[in-house]
Design an enzyme around this catalytic site. Structure first.
Site, PDB file in Angstrom:
ATOM      1  CE1 TYR A 148      -2.953   3.217   0.853  1.00  0.00           C
ATOM      2  CE2 TYR A 148      -3.502   2.215   2.618  1.00  0.00           C
ATOM      3  CZ  TYR A 148      -3.492   3.254   1.708  1.00  0.00           C
ATOM      4  OH  TYR A 148      -4.464   4.396   2.167  1.00  0.00           O
ATOM      5  CE  LYS A 191      -5.071   1.455  -0.813  1.00  0.00           C
ATOM      6  NZ  LYS A 191      -5.390   2.829  -1.505  1.00  0.00           N
TER       7      LYS A 191
HETATM    8  C1  HMN Z   1      -7.894   3.245   1.874  1.00  0.00           C
HETATM    9  O1  HMN Z   1      -6.775   2.732   2.304  1.00  0.00           O
HETATM   10  O2  HMN Z   1      -8.925   3.194   2.769  1.00  0.00           O
HETATM   11  C2  HMN Z   1      -8.179   3.846   0.704  1.00  0.00           C
HETATM   12  O3  HMN Z   1      -7.709   2.601  -0.231  1.00  0.00           O
HETATM   13  C3  HMN Z   1      -7.603   4.896   0.357  1.00  0.00           C
HETATM   14  C4  HMN Z   1      -7.832   5.367  -0.828  1.00  0.00           C
HETATM   15  O4  HMN Z   1      -6.626   5.680  -1.664  1.00  0.00           O
HETATM   16  C5  HMN Z   1      -8.548   6.804  -0.568  1.00  0.00           C
HETATM   17  N1  HMN Z   1      -7.447   7.687   0.007  1.00  0.00           N
HETATM   18  C6  HMN Z   1      -7.733   8.328   1.137  1.00  0.00           C
HETATM   19  O5  HMN Z   1      -8.676   8.312   1.656  1.00  0.00           O
HETATM   20  C7  HMN Z   1      -6.540   8.971   1.712  1.00  0.00           C
HETATM   21  C8  HMN Z   1      -9.109   7.250  -1.810  1.00  0.00           C
HETATM   22  O6  HMN Z   1     -10.121   6.706  -2.362  1.00  0.00           O
HETATM   23  C9  HMN Z   1      -9.455   8.888  -1.705  1.00  0.00           C
HETATM   24  O7  HMN Z   1     -10.503   8.875  -0.261  1.00  0.00           O
HETATM   25  C10 HMN Z   1     -10.428   9.485  -2.896  1.00  0.00           C
HETATM   26  O8  HMN Z   1      -9.627   9.177  -3.871  1.00  0.00           O
HETATM   27  C11 HMN Z   1     -10.797  10.835  -2.527  1.00  0.00           C
HETATM   28  O9  HMN Z   1      -9.758  11.491  -2.447  1.00  0.00           O
END
Ligand code: HMN
Length: 288
Positions: free
Chosen positions: A133, A161
């Protein structure tokens, strides 16, 4: 484990405890209404870094019990405390999770040798596959193509990821590792990542917007870029409204508007004001 994978939200009550019924509701919404292709459990969106070990285990157990084998499950077990990461990796492997994932260790500015040692040590203790990740904006850890390659020397590490706006590196990774699983992590950048032939995407907004995300991914795979762009534009209108109002709080309150008992966030994340809840209703009316 390809396609659109929700970074699962979790329902907490006003005491910060896991609301089991609410969590099961969120899972059912993802599976039955949004119809995502998999769940990524205890990531950032699950508020993982605000949880006790017991709560993490409770959530892993409830999710597996609700999902059974209906969709693939990836467990984020990364922790700065390596013993906790190993304990959780063993725990979810025994539960039958399809893969584990661990955020790159953060805060102490670990060098690459330390990061590699971290992953290899976890994997010595568990018979499961690992998705790295990578989220440099939150961890400060930027890895090069060659460093990813060194991590991938461990055959148990099957993918990444990739949550970064570096499309040059993403293209190089795709080209060099055609057989590894590469997931995009920023939902607002799904289309450019999809054009680079990723295997799927893992994201928070898919808990609600997963159907549009699936269309973007499928259309891009078929080469229908302008159609995909129109849906990405609508998606980004949705995402920017959500981000402006508070990401996880707004996503949960949007679930509440859909009849899902999604609860509130754990402290120190704040709760929505009455005004914030009003904005959620507008977002729901417009996009759901
Ligand atoms: C997780 O670990 O919960 C997600 O996979 C993280 C994901 O990359 C999200 N990043 C964060 O929340 C920091 C994105 O889905 C993000 O929320 C979205 O692109 C809106 O910016």
């Amino acid at each position: 484990m390809k396609g659109i994978i929700s970074a699962l939200l979790c329902s907490f009550d006003e005491h910060g405890q896991v609301n089991e019924k609410g969590l099961r509701d969120i899972i059912r919404y993802n599976l039955d209404t949004v119809q995502v292709d998999g769940l990524y459990v205890n990531g950032s969106s699950g508020e993982n870094f605000l949880l006790t070990t017991a709560q993490k285990k409770q959530i892993f157990t409830i999710v597996k019990d609700e999902v059974q084998s209906d969709v693939p499950l990836i467990a984020q077990i990364g922790s700065l405390i390596i013993e906790e990461a190993i304990e959780l990796a063993k725990f979810v492997t025994n539960l039958g999770y399809d893969a584990i994932s661990a955020v790159t260790p953060f805060y102490y500015k670990f060098d690459f040798e330390e990061i590699k040692h971290y992953y290899n040590t976890i994997l010595e203790h568990v018979e499961n596959k690992m998705i790295i990740y990578s989220i440099p904006a939150l961890t400060g850890v930027n890895m090069s193509l060659d460093q990813f390659s060194e991590l991938f020397d461990n055959k148990k590490i099957i993918g990444v990821k990739f949550t970064a706006p570096d499309f040059y590196l993403l293209e190089r990774l795709r080209h060099r590792f055609p057989d590894h699983l590469i997931y995009s992590g920023f939902d607002e950048m799904l289309l450019p990542a999809a054009v680079l032939n990723i295997d799927g995407a893992i994201g928070s907004t898919f808990n609600l917007n997963g159907k549009r995300a699936k269309q973007i991914l499928t259309l891009a795979q078929q080469g229908h870029i302008m159609e995909a762009l129109a849906i990405q534009k609508e998606t980004n209108d949705f995402i920017s409204a959500v981000l402006d109002n508070g990401l996880y709080q707004t996503l949960k309150e949007l679930l509440v508007t859909q009849g899902v008992d999604a609860g509130i966030c754990r402290q120190p994340l704040k709760t929505l004001t009455a005004n914030g809840k009003g904005i959620v209703l507008d977002i729901a009316n417009k996009y759901l």
